[in-house]
Scaffold this motif. Structure first.
Motif, PDB file in Angstrom:
ATOM      1  N   LEU A   1       0.825  -1.206   0.000  1.00 32.84           N
ATOM      2  CA  LEU A   1       0.000   0.000   0.000  1.00 32.84           C
ATOM      3  C   LEU A   1       0.860   1.259   0.000  1.00 32.84           C
ATOM      4  N   LEU A   2       1.889   1.297   0.837  1.00 34.87           N
ATOM      5  CA  LEU A   2       2.759   2.472   0.883  1.00 34.87           C
ATOM      6  C   LEU A   2       3.424   2.727  -0.473  1.00 34.87           C
ATOM      7  N   ALA A   3       3.874   1.663  -1.121  1.00 34.73           N
ATOM      8  CA  ALA A   3       4.503   1.805  -2.437  1.00 34.73           C
ATOM      9  C   ALA A   3       3.494   2.283  -3.474  1.00 34.73           C
ATOM     10  N   LEU A   4       2.289   1.722  -3.440  1.00 36.06           N
ATOM     11  CA  LEU A   4       1.260   2.135  -4.398  1.00 36.06           C
ATOM     12  C   LEU A   4       0.858   3.596  -4.190  1.00 36.06           C
ATOM     13  N   LEU A   5       0.747   4.006  -2.938  1.00 36.84           N
ATOM     14  CA  LEU A   5       0.406   5.408  -2.668  1.00 36.84           C
ATOM     15  C   LEU A   5       1.489   6.340  -3.188  1.00 36.84           C
TER      16      LEU A   5
ATOM     17  N   LYS B   1      -3.320   6.488 -15.734  1.00 30.59           N
ATOM     18  CA  LYS B   1      -2.469   5.605 -14.926  1.00 30.59           C
ATOM     19  C   LYS B   1      -2.774   5.792 -13.446  1.00 30.59           C
ATOM     20  N   ARG B   2      -3.011   7.040 -13.038  1.00 31.11           N
ATOM     21  CA  ARG B   2      -3.343   7.310 -11.633  1.00 31.11           C
ATOM     22  C   ARG B   2      -4.623   6.578 -11.232  1.00 31.11           C
ATOM     23  N   LEU B   3      -5.604   6.541 -12.133  1.00 37.45           N
ATOM     24  CA  LEU B   3      -6.860   5.852 -11.829  1.00 37.45           C
ATOM     25  C   LEU B   3      -6.608   4.367 -11.591  1.00 37.45           C
ATOM     26  N   GLY B   4      -5.779   3.746 -12.418  1.00 29.50           N
ATOM     27  CA  GLY B   4      -5.449   2.333 -12.232  1.00 29.50           C
ATOM     28  C   GLY B   4      -4.726   2.080 -10.927  1.00 29.50           C
ATOM     29  N   ILE B   5      -3.797   2.966 -10.588  1.00 26.69           N
ATOM     30  CA  ILE B   5      -3.060   2.823  -9.327  1.00 26.69           C
ATOM     31  C   ILE B   5      -4.001   3.006  -8.148  1.00 26.69           C
ATOM     32  N   GLN B   6      -4.903   3.977  -8.272  1.00 24.46           N
ATOM     33  CA  GLN B   6      -5.889   4.208  -7.205  1.00 24.46           C
ATOM     34  C   GLN B   6      -6.734   2.951  -6.979  1.00 24.46           C
ATOM     35  N   GLN B   7      -7.165   2.328  -8.053  1.00 24.61           N
ATOM     36  CA  GLN B   7      -7.955   1.094  -7.922  1.00 24.61           C
ATOM     37  C   GLN B   7      -7.139  -0.004  -7.252  1.00 24.61           C
ATOM     38  N   TRP B   8      -5.845  -0.090  -7.579  1.00 24.70           N
ATOM     39  CA  TRP B   8      -4.983  -1.079  -6.940  1.00 24.70           C
ATOM     40  C   TRP B   8      -4.799  -0.784  -5.454  1.00 24.70           C
ATOM     41  N   CYS B   9      -4.725   0.501  -5.108  1.00 27.25           N
ATOM     42  CA  CYS B   9      -4.605   0.873  -3.691  1.00 27.25           C
ATOM     43  C   CYS B   9      -5.765   0.290  -2.897  1.00 27.25           C
ATOM     44  N   PHE B  10      -6.969   0.392  -3.452  1.00 32.71           N
ATOM     45  CA  PHE B  10      -8.139  -0.115  -2.745  1.00 32.71           C
ATOM     46  C   PHE B  10      -8.254  -1.633  -2.836  1.00 32.71           C
ATOM     47  N   SER B  11      -8.242  -2.168  -4.066  1.00 34.68           N
ATOM     48  CA  SER B  11      -8.494  -3.602  -4.228  1.00 34.68           C
ATOM     49  C   SER B  11      -7.291  -4.469  -3.880  1.00 34.68           C
ATOM     50  N   GLY B  12      -6.081  -3.983  -4.116  1.00 33.40           N
ATOM     51  CA  GLY B  12      -4.898  -4.791  -3.907  1.00 33.40           C
ATOM     52  C   GLY B  12      -4.243  -4.625  -2.559  1.00 33.40           C
ATOM     53  N   ALA B  13      -4.597  -3.556  -1.841  1.00 30.41           N
ATOM     54  CA  ALA B  13      -3.919  -3.316  -0.569  1.00 30.41           C
ATOM     55  C   ALA B  13      -4.873  -2.975   0.573  1.00 30.41           C
ATOM     56  N   MET B  14      -5.711  -1.966   0.399  1.00 31.95           N
ATOM     57  CA  MET B  14      -6.559  -1.540   1.518  1.00 31.95           C
ATOM     58  C   MET B  14      -7.642  -2.572   1.862  1.00 31.95           C
ATOM     59  N   TYR B  15      -8.309  -3.101   0.856  1.00 35.75           N
ATOM     60  CA  TYR B  15      -9.341  -4.104   1.115  1.00 35.75           C
ATOM     61  C   TYR B  15      -8.737  -5.349   1.775  1.00 35.75           C
ATOM     62  N   PRO B  16      -7.635  -5.891   1.252  1.00 41.02           N
ATOM     63  CA  PRO B  16      -7.013  -7.032   1.948  1.00 41.02           C
ATOM     64  C   PRO B  16      -6.563  -6.689   3.370  1.00 41.02           C
ATOM     65  N   LEU B  17      -6.113  -5.452   3.606  1.00 42.67           N
ATOM     66  CA  LEU B  17      -5.732  -5.063   4.965  1.00 42.67           C
ATOM     67  C   LEU B  17      -6.943  -5.067   5.896  1.00 42.67           C
ATOM     68  N   ALA B  18      -8.086  -4.664   5.394  1.00 41.30           N
ATOM     69  CA  ALA B  18      -9.306  -4.696   6.211  1.00 41.30           C
ATOM     70  C   ALA B  18      -9.655  -6.139   6.587  1.00 41.30           C
ATOM     71  N   ILE B  19      -9.521  -7.046   5.639  1.00 46.89           N
ATOM     72  CA  ILE B  19      -9.797  -8.467   5.908  1.00 46.89           C
ATOM     73  C   ILE B  19      -8.779  -9.015   6.906  1.00 46.89           C
ATOM     74  N   LEU B  20      -7.509  -8.663   6.722  1.00 50.25           N
ATOM     75  CA  LEU B  20      -6.468  -9.121   7.646  1.00 50.25           C
ATOM     76  C   LEU B  20      -6.665  -8.538   9.038  1.00 50.25           C
ATOM     77  N   SER B  21      -7.152  -7.321   9.122  1.00 52.09           N
ATOM     78  CA  SER B  21      -7.446  -6.718  10.417  1.00 52.09           C
ATOM     79  C   SER B  21      -8.519  -7.526  11.150  1.00 52.09           C
ATOM     80  N   GLU B  22      -9.571  -7.886  10.437  1.00 50.93           N
ATOM     81  CA  GLU B  22     -10.634  -8.724  11.028  1.00 50.93           C
ATOM     82  C   GLU B  22     -10.055 -10.052  11.519  1.00 50.93           C
ATOM     83  N   LYS B  23      -9.212 -10.656  10.696  1.00 56.01           N
ATOM     84  CA  LYS B  23      -8.610 -11.939  11.047  1.00 56.01           C
ATOM     85  C   LYS B  23      -7.722 -11.803  12.290  1.00 56.01           C
ATOM     86  N   LEU B  24      -6.839 -10.812  12.284  1.00 50.38           N
ATOM     87  CA  LEU B  24      -5.885 -10.650  13.389  1.00 50.38           C
ATOM     88  C   LEU B  24      -6.578 -10.321  14.709  1.00 50.38           C
ATOM     89  N   THR B  25      -7.632  -9.534  14.680  1.00 50.89           N
ATOM     90  CA  THR B  25      -8.304  -9.171  15.933  1.00 50.89           C
ATOM     91  C   THR B  25      -9.076 -10.343  16.525  1.00 50.89           C
TER      92      THR B  25
END
Length: 173
Positions: free
Chosen positions: A85-89, A100-124
């Protein structure tokens, strides 16, 4: 309050925290001062890159460390998603072409932020330490390389390596 509109309590707090975090990121990149009087009541981010006591370490004696072996695997995966996520941002903010920015923005959400939300649920839901009922959370360990390389080819190679690491780690969880 408008009819049909309900406050969600925790979501309101999360939304405010999210907006503050985004403003802090933008301020750091643009140099603009968004919040000048913020003082954290406790340490928010630990720079564990050179730490002798990392937050995810099955052999650590630190009571805040994630030492449960299965939980540590999930936490390492979360750290890699965070690094991605940090690299994509950073790539998003250094890319000028809007398509290109639009594609990167979509990757920020689908490739990093959404998985982090799922991992947060799992870890807690997982114990931080063996035999102790304290739960884990996203560790937010800073990656070894924070700033992307200056040339486009090296930046994309670093992002690809981080993506490959997340895929490899997800196979072990």
């Amino acid at each position: 309050m408008a009819a049909g509109h309900q406050h969600s309590g925790r979501r309101d707090v999360d939304a405010v925290a999210g907006r503050f975090a985004l403003r802090a990121i933008l301020a750091g990149i643009s140099g603009r001062q968004w919040a000048t009087s913020f003082s954290a009541g406790r340490r928010l981010v630990a720079d564990t890159r050179n730490s002798t006591n990392p937050i995810v370490d099955v052999d650590s004696s630190d009571p805040n460390a994630i030492t449960e072996p299965m939980t540590a695997k999930w936490a390492r995966l979360a750290d890699q998603r965070y690094a991605l996520l940090l690299a994509l941002l950073q790539q998003f903010f250094t890319t000028e072409e809007s398509q290109k920015r639009l594609g990167i923005q979509q990757w920020c959400f689908s490739g990093a932020m959404y998985p982090l939300a799922i991992l947060s649920e799992k870890l807690t839901g997982l114990n931080r330490r063996p035999g102790v009922m304290l739960k884990a959370a996203l560790p937010f360990t800073l990656p070894e390389v924070i700033n992307l390389p200056p040339d486009a080819e090296s930046r994309l190679a670093l992002i690809l390596r981080r993506l490959q690491r997340t895929q490899k780690l997800s196979m072990n969880c």
